[in-house]
Design a protein around this motif. Structure first.
Motif, short mmCIF file in Angstrom:
data_model
loop_
_atom_site.label_atom_id
_atom_site.label_comp_id
_atom_site.label_asym_id
_atom_site.label_seq_id
_atom_site.Cartn_x
_atom_site.Cartn_y
_atom_site.Cartn_z
N LEU A 27 -33.00 -84.33 -1.92
CA LEU A 27 -33.87 -85.47 -1.64
C LEU A 27 -33.46 -86.68 -2.48
O LEU A 27 -33.41 -87.82 -1.99
N LEU A 28 -33.13 -86.45 -3.75
CA LEU A 28 -32.69 -87.55 -4.60
C LEU A 28 -31.41 -88.18 -4.06
O LEU A 28 -31.26 -89.42 -4.06
N ASP A 54 -34.80 -85.27 6.43
CA ASP A 54 -34.47 -83.94 6.96
C ASP A 54 -33.62 -83.24 5.90
O ASP A 54 -32.43 -83.51 5.74
N LEU A 55 -34.25 -82.32 5.17
CA LEU A 55 -33.59 -81.65 4.06
C LEU A 55 -33.32 -80.21 4.43
O LEU A 55 -34.13 -79.31 4.18
N GLU A 56 -32.19 -80.00 5.09
CA GLU A 56 -31.77 -78.65 5.49
C GLU A 56 -32.86 -77.94 6.28
O GLU A 56 -33.23 -76.80 6.00
N GLY A 57 -33.38 -78.65 7.27
CA GLY A 57 -34.39 -78.08 8.15
C GLY A 57 -35.81 -78.36 7.76
O GLY A 57 -36.74 -78.09 8.54
N SER A 58 -36.04 -78.88 6.57
CA SER A 58 -37.40 -79.21 6.13
C SER A 58 -37.59 -80.72 6.23
O SER A 58 -36.81 -81.49 5.67
N ARG A 59 -38.65 -81.13 6.95
CA ARG A 59 -38.97 -82.55 7.06
C ARG A 59 -39.93 -82.92 5.93
O ARG A 59 -40.97 -82.28 5.75
N VAL A 60 -39.53 -83.92 5.16
CA VAL A 60 -40.30 -84.30 3.98
C VAL A 60 -40.64 -85.77 4.08
O VAL A 60 -39.81 -86.61 4.45
N LEU A 61 -41.89 -86.08 3.75
CA LEU A 61 -42.36 -87.46 3.69
C LEU A 61 -42.67 -87.81 2.24
O LEU A 61 -43.40 -87.08 1.56
N ALA A 89 -32.25 -90.12 -0.88
CA ALA A 89 -32.95 -91.36 -1.23
C ALA A 89 -31.98 -92.38 -1.81
O ALA A 89 -32.09 -93.58 -1.55
N THR A 90 -31.02 -91.91 -2.58
CA THR A 90 -30.01 -92.81 -3.17
C THR A 90 -29.23 -93.51 -2.08
O THR A 90 -28.97 -94.73 -2.16
N VAL A 91 -28.83 -92.75 -1.05
CA VAL A 91 -28.07 -93.35 0.05
C VAL A 91 -28.88 -94.46 0.71
O VAL A 91 -28.38 -95.55 1.00
N ARG A 92 -30.15 -94.21 0.94
CA ARG A 92 -30.99 -95.22 1.59
C ARG A 92 -31.15 -96.45 0.71
O ARG A 92 -31.11 -97.59 1.19
N LEU A 96 -37.77 -95.70 2.46
CA LEU A 96 -38.10 -94.37 1.97
C LEU A 96 -39.24 -93.72 2.74
O LEU A 96 -39.53 -92.54 2.51
N GLN A 97 -39.88 -94.48 3.63
CA GLN A 97 -41.04 -93.95 4.35
C GLN A 97 -40.64 -93.13 5.56
O GLN A 97 -41.46 -92.35 6.07
N GLU A 98 -39.41 -93.28 6.01
CA GLU A 98 -38.94 -92.46 7.13
C GLU A 98 -38.77 -91.02 6.66
O GLU A 98 -38.37 -90.77 5.51
N PRO A 99 -39.08 -90.03 7.52
CA PRO A 99 -38.97 -88.62 7.10
C PRO A 99 -37.53 -88.27 6.68
O PRO A 99 -36.55 -88.78 7.24
#
Length: 788
Positions: free
Chosen positions: A413-414, A468-475, A417-420, A463-466
């Motif tokens: 996730l970090l 996709d972390l290896e199949g898990s959608r995180v908000l 988020a860095t890419v975004r 950062l508000q867009e979901p």
């Protein structure tokens, strides 16, 4: 008289000479002849035969006298010459005698063994050193001994001694002096190596052999030791993990070790005498030659860091030490170089440098490098009166993701988020990770600060867009704080501190937002810091109190227990609201010692009530998430119960629903241990979390407490009525007891009672109260009484 005697002595030898006598006789005859003819005329005398005969006799005698004088002079000269020759011979003999004495002395006293062999090859003479060298004590015993008698059958090279001796004697006879090494044998049979100088001399017409024998055992030992040391040194050099080499002042290779050969890809025999240009990459050769010139010009050792390319063309970094080499008399031999491969060290240093300045997870600059870059941006902006914006961003909900989905997912996730965040940077902007879920930005302001402020919503939105972390959608969301140079600070520390203060203001304002730093924020932060200090003092000075709020069974109105609540009575400000100090205690970690103190006080009070038969119900204790995460809470409860000898059923532990979201596995483990002990467990403020219904049935929980937010709207809000009924029904379906908290009106009480709720608490029943008031309330409360 003395004078006459001396004259007589002087003339006596002359008178005795034969020539002198004849001259005297002639003079006498001539005188007589003249006397006879004195009376006669000269003419008559001349015609007289007698006179003629006398004259002739006189002439003959005169000639004889002259001849005799000459002969006498010659004889005298010869006698003198013979005397001189005899004197010279005497001197020569004396000199020869002295020379012979000196030779004999040198022969005898020579430290080298000297041996004279006759023409048959046997010993005729030997000095004392020779006798000692071969172990003889008597010179007579050394006579007629052949060198072969004092030699082993074979020489060191395996040649028979007799064969080699004959060859050496022949060479000496033909060529003169011969010098060679020979293995001799002493009288006791021990052998020793010797250096022999052999010469053939003619002595009184007979050839003799003159030999000087020098024991070279010590020299051989020294040579052996030197060879051993040389071999050892060469082995050390060849096995050294460094390149070792030497170039002469003209730049030609003199020596090198095996590692140098391996790097260059040639043998030392191929390299010796060559210049670097002959076997090195031109750039490497030039660099090395410049270094050598620097060492030669200064005469001092120098250290360089340079690059060599090996035989495969790979660039290797070396740390090289070079020094000039000179002979003892100061002549320059060349430059010695020792090079250590530091390629891995440089790579490690680069990695350490990266670790020291870059975040290992995101690859972003870390706090140290961010501070350096921010200071540099301030330095560049200062002369031109430009602005620099500092932004601190904190991810909301990151801890929940990290704990529920695991640290690898949190790291992913970090990175995502860095890419975004990087996609929303402008040229010249810098983003860094300060640690945890906190990021910071340096944004040069080209015109007005508003241009940076206008970009902040875009950073929030990205950062508000979901994810996709290896199949898990995180908000997730973010909270941001902005500070500007020079208005909000002139140093990197001040700007970062103020941006951080603004970020916390955004969090306290509801998160998913940003704040621009204002001065009052610092004041608020200072007040919070002061409150933290006061809270620490309160814990030390026993300013905390335990208040109790009764809980009733809604079915029959009987007392169902109580909840212990922490209160702080400041000696100056009075009672401090729990809403002010509980969150602060949780953020600072003070909640852990405060929670332990609360638990101890509750158990002590329960012990006192039981001893005096005043109250035998259970008491609920609120436990914050940090207490579970930062301490072994189950052991703490066990020790408290044992200390006061209480049954576990008297204690109920209430945890917030966030514990199951943030530390699910830990929560299940701790609550499971508490249940196994007999302690009742409850979820406080149920219904305010997210996705709790999916795993509610897996939790080791006995009670659910409906959050007061739902109770407050009863019975006027259909939505809240429906939610409350649903929670009660769900809890009963899962075999949980359900408690409604925050009951303040009779309508709310009646609604939850009719909805089937098991227990109720709130201001309608009783407010939280100190121990004395709670005991008074217990005394006046009718057993079995109903509230309505």
């Amino acid at each position: 008289m003395i004078k006459k005697t001396i004259q007589k002595v002087r003339w006596t030898p002359s008178l005795r000479a034969p020539g002198t006598r004849y001259l005297l006789i002639t003079a006498t005859l001539l005188t007589g002849l003249l006397a006879l003819t004195a009376v006669e005329s000269w003419q008559q005398a001349a015609q007289s035969p007698l006179v003629a005969a006398c004259v002739a006799a006189l002439v003959l005698l005169a000639m004889l006298a002259v001849q005799l004088g000459i002969s006498q002079r010659l004889v005298r000269q010869r006698n003198l010459e013979l005397k001189r020759q005899i004197a010279d011979q005497t001197i020569i003999r004396a000199s020869l005698a002295r020379s012979e004495d000196r030779f004999r002395s040198l022969f005898e006293r020579s430290p080298d063994a000297v041996w004279i062999l006759d023409q048959r090859g046997f010993s005729s003479q030997a000095n004392a050193a020779m006798l000692e060298a071969f172990g003889f004590s008597d010179a007579a015993a050394f006579k007629n001994i052949s060198p072969l008698d004092l030699s082993p059958p074979l020489q060191e090279d395996g040649t028979p001694s007799a064969v080699r001796a004959a060859a050496l004697l022949a060479a000496a006879s033909e060529m003169g002096v011969q010098r060679f090494e020979w293995l001799h044998r002493r009288l006791d049979g021990r052998c020793f190596p010797a250096e022999v100088t052999l010469s053939i001399l003619d002595l009184e017409g007979e050839p003799v052999t003159f030999a000087v024998v020098r024991d070279i055992s010590k020299r051989r030992q020294a040579e052996t030791e030197l060879l051993r040391q040389k071999t050892l040194f060469q082995a050390i050099v060849d096995n050294a993990p460094s390149l070792i080499y030497m170039f002469d002042p003209q730049g030609r290779l003199v020596l090198c070790n095996q590692l140098y050969e391996q790097v260059v890809g040639r043998t030392s025999s191929e390299l010796t005498g060559q210049r670097r240009d002959d076997f090195m990459v031109p750039a490497d050769a030039r660099q090395q030659n410049v270094h050598d010139s620097a060492v030669l010009s200064t005469g001092q050792s120098r250290r360089f860091e340079d690059i060599h390319h090996d035989a495969q063309g790979r660039a290797i970094t070396y740390l090289t030490t070079k020094c000039p080499l000179r002979t003892p008399d100061g002549n320059l031999l060349g430059v010695l170089g020792i090079s250590n491969d530091i390629t891995r060290l440089k790579e490690t240093q680069a990695a350490l440098e990266r670790l020291a300045h870059y975040d290992a997870i995101t690859g972003l600059p870390n706090r140290v490098l961010f501070h350096q870059r921010l200071s540099e941006a301030i330095r560049l902006a200062m002369p031109h009166d430009r602005h620099v914006a500092v932004l601190v961003l904190d991810l909301d909900g990151f801890k929940t993701v990290n704990d529920t989905l695991g640290h690898p997912t949190g790291d992913l996730l970090l990175r995502e988020a860095t890419v975004r965040l990087q996609r929303n940077l402008r040229p010249g902007d810098l983003v860094a990770r300060l640690g945890g879920d906190e990021f910071a930005f340096v944004m040069p302001v080209h015109r007005q600060p508003e241009e940076v402020i206008s970009r902040l919503p875009l950073l929030l939105a990205c950062l508000q867009e979901p994810f996709d972390l290896e199949g898990s959608r995180v908000l997730i969301t973010a909270s941001m704080g902005l500070a500007l140079y020079p208005a909000d600070g002139s140093t990197a520390d001040a700007l970062l501190r103020h941006a951080d203060t603004a970020m916390y203001a955004a969090k306290e304002g509801g998160r998913n937002d940003y704040r621009v730093y204002q001065r009052h924020m610092t004041q608020h932060m200072q007040e919070r810091v002061s409150l933290e200090h006061a809270l620490r003092r309160a814990l030390e000075n026993q300013e905390l109190e335990v208040w109790y709020q009764p809980k009733l069974s809604l079915a029959d109105g009987q007392l169902a227990g109580a909840e212990a609540l922490l209160r702080w009575r400041d000696p100056h400000a009075g009672l401090v609201s729990p809403a002010d100090f509980i969150p602060l205690a949780e953020r600072t970690g003070l909640i852990v010692p405060m929670g332990e103190w609360l638990l101890d006080q509750v158990c002590a009070q329960l012990r006192a009530w039981r001893d005096h038969d005043r109250f035998d119900g259970h008491v609920a204790v609120n436990v914050a998430v940090p207490q579970i995460e930062r301490s072994d809470f189950a052991d703490t409860v066990t020790r408290a119960l044992q200390r006061y000898q209480l049954p576990a059923r008297l204690l109920e532990v209430e945890v917030t629903e966030s514990l199951f979201l943030e530390s699910r596995q830990l929560a299940r483990s701790v609550l499971g241990r508490l249940q196994a002990m007999g302690v009742t467990t409850a979820v406080d403020d149920f219904g305010t979390g997210y996705s709790s219904l999916a795993y509610l049935h897996l939790l080791p929980v006995d009670n659910l407490k409906i959050d007061r937010a739902f109770i407050q709207e009863l019975p006027h809000s259909p939505t809240h009525m429906a939610i409350t009924r649903a929670i009660i029904q769900l809890g009963h379906a899962l075999k949980f007891r359900v408690t409604a908290e925050g009951i303040e009106t009779a309508e709310q009480y009646e609604f939850v009672r009719q909805a089937g709720c098991d227990v109720g608490q709130g201001y309608l029943i009783a407010r939280p109260m100190p121990v004395a008031d709670f005991e008074a309330w217990l005394a006046q409360w009718p057993a079995g009484g109903m509230i309505v």
